[in-house]
Design an enzyme around this catalytic site. Structure first.
Site, PDB file in Angstrom:
ATOM      1  N   HIS A   4       0.270   1.956  11.706  1.00  0.00           N
ATOM      2  CA  HIS A   4       1.277   2.539  10.820  1.00  0.00           C
ATOM      3  C   HIS A   4       2.183   1.445  10.240  1.00  0.00           C
ATOM      4  O   HIS A   4       2.504   1.446   9.045  1.00  0.00           O
ATOM      5  CB  HIS A   4       2.096   3.543  11.630  1.00  0.00           C
ATOM      6  CG  HIS A   4       3.017   4.391  10.827  1.00  0.00           C
ATOM      7  ND1 HIS A   4       3.913   5.267  11.400  1.00  0.00           N
ATOM      8  CD2 HIS A   4       3.195   4.527   9.489  1.00  0.00           C
ATOM      9  CE1 HIS A   4       4.596   5.881  10.468  1.00  0.00           C
ATOM     10  NE2 HIS A   4       4.179   5.451   9.297  1.00  0.00           N
TER      11      HIS A   4
ATOM     12  N   GLU B   7       0.376  -0.469   7.675  1.00  0.00           N
ATOM     13  CA  GLU B   7       0.308   0.324   6.436  1.00  0.00           C
ATOM     14  C   GLU B   7       1.572   0.153   5.600  1.00  0.00           C
ATOM     15  O   GLU B   7       1.520  -0.036   4.382  1.00  0.00           O
ATOM     16  CB  GLU B   7       0.105   1.804   6.777  1.00  0.00           C
ATOM     17  CG  GLU B   7       0.125   2.731   5.582  1.00  0.00           C
ATOM     18  CD  GLU B   7       1.065   3.912   5.766  1.00  0.00           C
ATOM     19  OE1 GLU B   7       2.009   4.064   4.955  1.00  0.00           O
ATOM     20  OE2 GLU B   7       0.860   4.687   6.722  1.00  0.00           O
TER      21      GLU B   7
ATOM     22  N   GLU C  51      10.274  -3.143   8.489  1.00  0.00           N
ATOM     23  CA  GLU C  51       9.496  -1.909   8.450  1.00  0.00           C
ATOM     24  C   GLU C  51       9.077  -1.423   9.838  1.00  0.00           C
ATOM     25  O   GLU C  51       8.892  -0.226  10.038  1.00  0.00           O
ATOM     26  CB  GLU C  51       8.253  -2.114   7.584  1.00  0.00           C
ATOM     27  CG  GLU C  51       8.550  -2.381   6.126  1.00  0.00           C
ATOM     28  CD  GLU C  51       9.246  -1.215   5.456  1.00  0.00           C
ATOM     29  OE1 GLU C  51       8.788  -0.059   5.611  1.00  0.00           O
ATOM     30  OE2 GLU C  51      10.260  -1.457   4.768  1.00  0.00           O
TER      31      GLU C  51
ATOM     32  N   GLU D 146      11.255   6.649  11.486  1.00  0.00           N
ATOM     33  CA  GLU D 146      10.361   7.718  11.034  1.00  0.00           C
ATOM     34  C   GLU D 146       9.756   8.439  12.230  1.00  0.00           C
ATOM     35  O   GLU D 146       9.718   9.680  12.288  1.00  0.00           O
ATOM     36  CB  GLU D 146       9.248   7.132  10.165  1.00  0.00           C
ATOM     37  CG  GLU D 146       8.225   8.168   9.718  1.00  0.00           C
ATOM     38  CD  GLU D 146       7.037   7.569   8.987  1.00  0.00           C
ATOM     39  OE1 GLU D 146       6.083   8.329   8.714  1.00  0.00           O
ATOM     40  OE2 GLU D 146       7.055   6.367   8.688  1.00  0.00           O
TER      41      GLU D 146
END
Length: 984
Positions: free
Chosen positions: A75, A78, A153, A175
């Site tokens: 993730h 990505e 990130e 997230e």
């Protein structure tokens, strides 16, 4: 195929490409396409092409990315490959593309075993640009050159000073905290752990927040090096485009620079379970909620079928029949046995070994044995001859109708075909496997009467030992305790650090903030390819509707080619209802179709509908008047999609549902209230940004208040109250619903919207003859409308690990008018000012701005670790606009990005609904053209000119925050009202 697009010529060109090996070609008439598989000779990169006449072109590059742990490395990779690359070194090319391309889709997705990067556009030059930026991102990302990308990130420690507190932050980290704030997120993770021990599916590819901080920068780089290689790639192209030309470019610019190498990424079948598994896991509820009857029981059975099209679709149909369709026997049995307030589940596919789930929601852990018994007995009854074959065939019919319709809403159909192809292609099988459905649906219908589904139930569900029972147990205040435990853990870690270590983290924190605050170099931004303003069509697409009257009923007809499908909507004005009545109307919406009528029980009604149509459903809508500020029309409606020959059936069935539903059946109403409450609770938890924005807007706008009353917090409060005191409320509720039917559903209050071509209208005209007299003619409708604006600053506590923070204002109330330039401002705020301050610097997963023609300006954050800091960011919006400066290239980029949202390709239905909305809102072609001209001609001074509008809207100060109870309580003085989101 049209004459413009010659598939035969395309295939000849593809066969002549020396860099690729041509493998197969096959017609797929169901989707009017030709499928071609190829292989890149030098690297072994797999290629799948769908040659189609669709102008909405799609490109996707994907990689098999099995996870070896739950650090979320797949993730995080990505996210980070899209943060700059060799050819496009700006810090966030993804955002620059959103701001400056005509994309019809642009995103990236991490799955349990793959990561895909899809883009779509109708503009050929734009499509090539998008494809090139994504290819350079995945193969040549900046992540090897800049560690701060990983820390921004993924995750990082933060210390504002060497003596300050140590905290954790990161976009993916926050997230996934949002995902793990949902009971469903925790359930899914636990089920995967139980069913697939020792397999990558047992790990959390998205990242477990408790494990994400274990990921090192070196392991993260190794993951990209291992899997992001052409030999492990899957390249998909779709649409009316020169496939050979694209493949030549991909080879020349990217693939030819690599050699074939072995990549161990095969997704192997999981090992069989040695015995059934049982797992218990805790999830958090807020301190205001009761732990009683708040558990979830989940039975999960590995059934396979991913590479067998018949089984793959049969299990999907079976899930619909058993648990989703009105009157679904397994759902009904669990509810009637009192095992939970709701039941759901079905076939979980898109992985190498799919599984079938049955879930009982809001139940007690001590009902486990009853749950298993009811599931077992119900399935045995169905397998022994109790399965309704008409219900099965109806489910297959609905699936076939939807497959032929190929309406995926905002998602391009080429994108969805590509995702479907991965469900076989990823496992080295034919990517066309699940795109051919004609023979498969015919076979399912034939076998429905031959005991096929009974055998499926017995062998796959009853006699299959590959199963896991998962129990989700609620724990009040667990989030607060976990927050405190993390705080203590980080404090202990900080205390154990040397002074030099703390100074290093503080220095790294400052360096990251400086990096985040530093804009990309202009020369780097200029490397991202950009269209010109002249590439945008100057004329706005015309609104499609005309007013007619048939049988004394006003008709709005949107004449659109629909491939023989008629989209019907019966509309009833409900603008006279009070706020409380609007919430009751929402319950009526959710009841119709799920309760018996005078003629048939609701299961038989559902079967009849599904055998004869693509579905009939109910809804509510609001339409603000563009030319009269504050005026809003509120409607209730019932919708159907049918072939032209079934229009009469649809009209009569809709009448039956609206006028003859047995609303006196309080036992069934009790069940519906419980199910709606359970479902809305989940939506408020996972979609808190929508609920918060509607709630904040409801203090200013009748339209937003309507949304809150019919699908937001106000509606949930009604369901909560009814659920808690149903016996006392039942008779009154039944009477209220019946009164709404009497007052609203009359001939003089009915309007029909129809989307079809001229042949469909002729069929409608014949079917509607004499229809009006079958309805009550009129009713007394006294005006009980009670909306009054009033500024509030509310906060709603929940067990969430993150927050959703919204602010609203009404600029038209301050004398400002709507302008098309606000669409540019929306994009700039969402992907510039708010993105930088709330996502990049703040660590939230998402943020957005919105401006409505009604005058509502709204700002919201999504899965946000901050609260008051985010609201302070909103305070700076007007100053940012007032000082906005940019060059011609960046202004053009923003304009082009605005048209990406404005010129979305429309399905036949959405074209029709656009016309209906324009009719109610009194938006004209001239209005749309004026707005379009304003956007095309916009300059930086037009953005600066909006600063007073923004300052006025923000001065209203309507606020709503939903989220972490500890943070909200600490900030309680900032709000006029603080309440628990859920009270029981």
């Amino acid at each position: 195929m049209s004459e413009v697009y010659d598939a035969t010529k395309q295939i000849a060109a593809l066969k002549a490409l020396p860099a690729y090996r041509f493998l197969t070609e096959s017609e797929i008439p169901e989707i009017r396409a030709v499928g071609v598989t190829m292989e890149h000779v030098k690297t072994g990169a797999r290629v799948f092409l769908l040659l189609s006449d669709d102008p909405n072109k799609v490109f996707t590059i994907g990689f098999r990315t099995p996870s070896g742990d739950s650090t979320g490395v797949a993730h995080i990779v990505e996210h980070t490959v899209l943060c700059g690359s060799e050819k496009y070194p700006s810090k966030d090319p993804f955002v620059e593309l959103v701001k400056g391309s005509l994309n019809t889709f642009l995103n990236a997705m991490t799955y349990p075993d793959k990561t895909i990067y899809p883009v779509a556009s109708c503009n050929e030059a734009d499509f090539r640009n998008l494809m090139d930026v994504y290819l350079d991102a995945v193969f040549h990302p900046n992540l090897y050159r800049e560690e701060k990308i990983f820390r921004q990130e993924g995750w990082h420690y933060e210390m504002e000073s060497a003596d300050g507190p140590l905290t954790l932050n990161g976009v993916v980290y926050n997230e996934m905290k949002g995902v793990y704030s949902s009971a469903d997120g925790i359930l899914e993770r636990t089920v995967d752990e139980a069913l697939f021990p020792g397999h990558p599916y047992a790990e959390e590819s998205g990242g477990d927040p408790a494990v994400i901080p274990e990921l090192t920068y070196g392991d993260y780089l190794d993951f990209h090096t291992r899997y992001y290689h052409p030999s492990n790639s899957f390249i998909y192209l779709y649409g009316n485009t020169d496939m050979a030309e694209h493949l030549v470019y991909i080879d020349r610019e990217y693939l030819s620079g690599y050699d074939r190498r072995p990549v161990d990424s095969e997704i192997r079948l999981p090992e069989p379970l040695s015995a059934p598994v049982e797992k218990v896991v805790e999830y958090s509820i807020s301190e205001s909620e009761s732990e009683d009857d708040a558990a979830c029981l989940s039975l999960n059975i590995r059934v396979g079928g991913e590479l067998d099209p018949l089984m793959y679709n049969a299990f999907q149909a079976l899930g619909y029949v058993l648990l989703e369709v009105p009157g679904a026997p397994l759902h009904k049995a669990l509810i009637e046995a009192g095992i939970g307030e709701d039941a759901d589940g079905g076939y979980n596919y898109g992985i190498r070994e799919p599984y079938f789930s049955v879930n009982a929601r809001n139940t007690s852990p001590d009902r486990k044995d009853d749950f298993l018994r009811v599931v077992q007995e119900t399935l045995e009854h169905l397998a022994d001859g109790g399965l309704d074959h008409d219900m099965v065939k109806a489910a297959v019919n609905v699936a076939e109708f939807r497959a032929r319709e190929a309406d995926f809403g905002a998602y391009p159909k080429g994108l969805m075909y590509g995702i479907e192809s991965f469900n076989s292609w990823l496992y080295d099988e034919d990517p066309c496997m699940h795109l051919r459905f004609e023979a498969m649906f015919a076979e399912m219908k034939k076998r429905a009467d031959e005991g096929f589904f009974e055998t499926l139930i017995r062998e796959a569900l009853l006699e299959n030992p590959q199963r896991a029972l998962v129990m989700l147990k609620p724990v009040s205040g667990l989030t607060a305790r976990k927050d405190e435990a993390l705080k203590e853990k980080l404090a202990a870690a900080a205390a154990a650090m040397t002074r030099e270590e703390r100074e290093r983290i503080a220095a790294e924190t400052k360096a990251l903030k400086d990096y985040q605050n530093e804009p990309s170099r202009p020369e780097d931004l200029r490397k991202i390819p950009l269209l010109k303003r002249t590439d945008i069509a100057r004329e706005a697409e015309k609104i499609i509707f005309e007013e007619r009257e048939e049988d004394g009923i006003p008709v709005i007809w949107s004449e659109v080619f629909t491939s023989g499908i008629a989209y019907l909507k019966l509309i009833f004005d409900c603008s006279t209802l009070s706020s409380e009545e609007l919430s009751c109307l929402a319950l009526l919406r959710d009841t119709i179709g799920y309760i018996d009528t005078e003629s048939r029980d609701y299961a038989a009604l559902s079967t009849l509908i599904n055998l004869n149509s693509g579905g009939i459903g109910t809804g509510v809508d609001s339409y603000p008047d563009f030319h009269v500020p504050g005026k809003v029309t509120l409607t209730a409606n019932i919708n159907a999609k049918v072939l032209y020959g079934k229009i009469g059936f649809a009209l009569e069935t809709m009448r039956e549902m609206l006028l003859t539903s047995k609303l006196s059946d309080t036992a069934r109403l009790r069940e519906i209230v419980a199910e709606m409450k359970s479902g809305l609770r989940d939506r408020l938890t996972s979609g808190g940004h929508v609920a918060a924005l509607n709630r904040a807007g409801s203090f200013l706008s009748e339209g937003a208040a309507f949304s809150d009353a019919t699908r937001g917090i106000r509606y949930y409060r009604l369901l909560e109250r009814l659920s808690a005191d149903f016996d006392e409320e039942a008779e009154k509720l039944s009477g209220t619903l019946a009164d709404l039917v009497r007052r609203l559903f009359t001939a003089d209050n009915m309007r029909i919207h129809l989307v079809c071509d001229a042949a469909g209208y002729d069929a409608f005209r014949a079917a509607v003859r004499g229809y009006r007299k079958t309805w009550p003619e009129t009713a007394v409708r006294e005006d009980r409308r009670d909306f009054t604006p009033g500024i509030r600053r509310e906060a709603w506590e929940s067990a969430s690990l993150v927050n959703y923070v919204a602010r609203c204002g009404n600029f038209r109330d301050h004398g400002f008018e709507y302008t098309g330039v606000l669409r540019i401002l929306k994009l700039l705020l969402s992907y510039d000012y708010l993105w930088k301050n709330i996502r990049v610097l703040g660590g939230a997963y998402g943020c957005s701005a919105t401006f409505g023609r009604s005058g509502i300006a709204g700002f919201t954050s999504y899965r946000d670790p901050k609260l008051l800091e985010t609201d302070a960011v909103y305070d700076g919006i007007a100053d940012w606009a007032e000082n906005f400066e940019t060059d011609e290239r960046e202004m053009t980029k923003a304009i082009i990005g605005t048209f990406s949202d404005l010129d979305v390709p429309l399905t036949p239905l959405t074209k029709g609904l656009r016309g209906l909305s324009a009719w109610y809102s009194h938006v004209t072609d001239e209005d749309l053209q004026r707005e379009r001209d304003q956007i095309l001609a916009a300059e930086p001074e037009d953005i600066r000119a909006l600063a007073p509008l923004l300052r006025a809207a923000l001065s209203d100060g309507a606020k709503c925050a939903i989220g972490n109870e500890t943070q909200i309580r600490a900030a309680a003085e900032a709000f006029t009202d603080v309440q628990p989101l859920f009270r029981e």
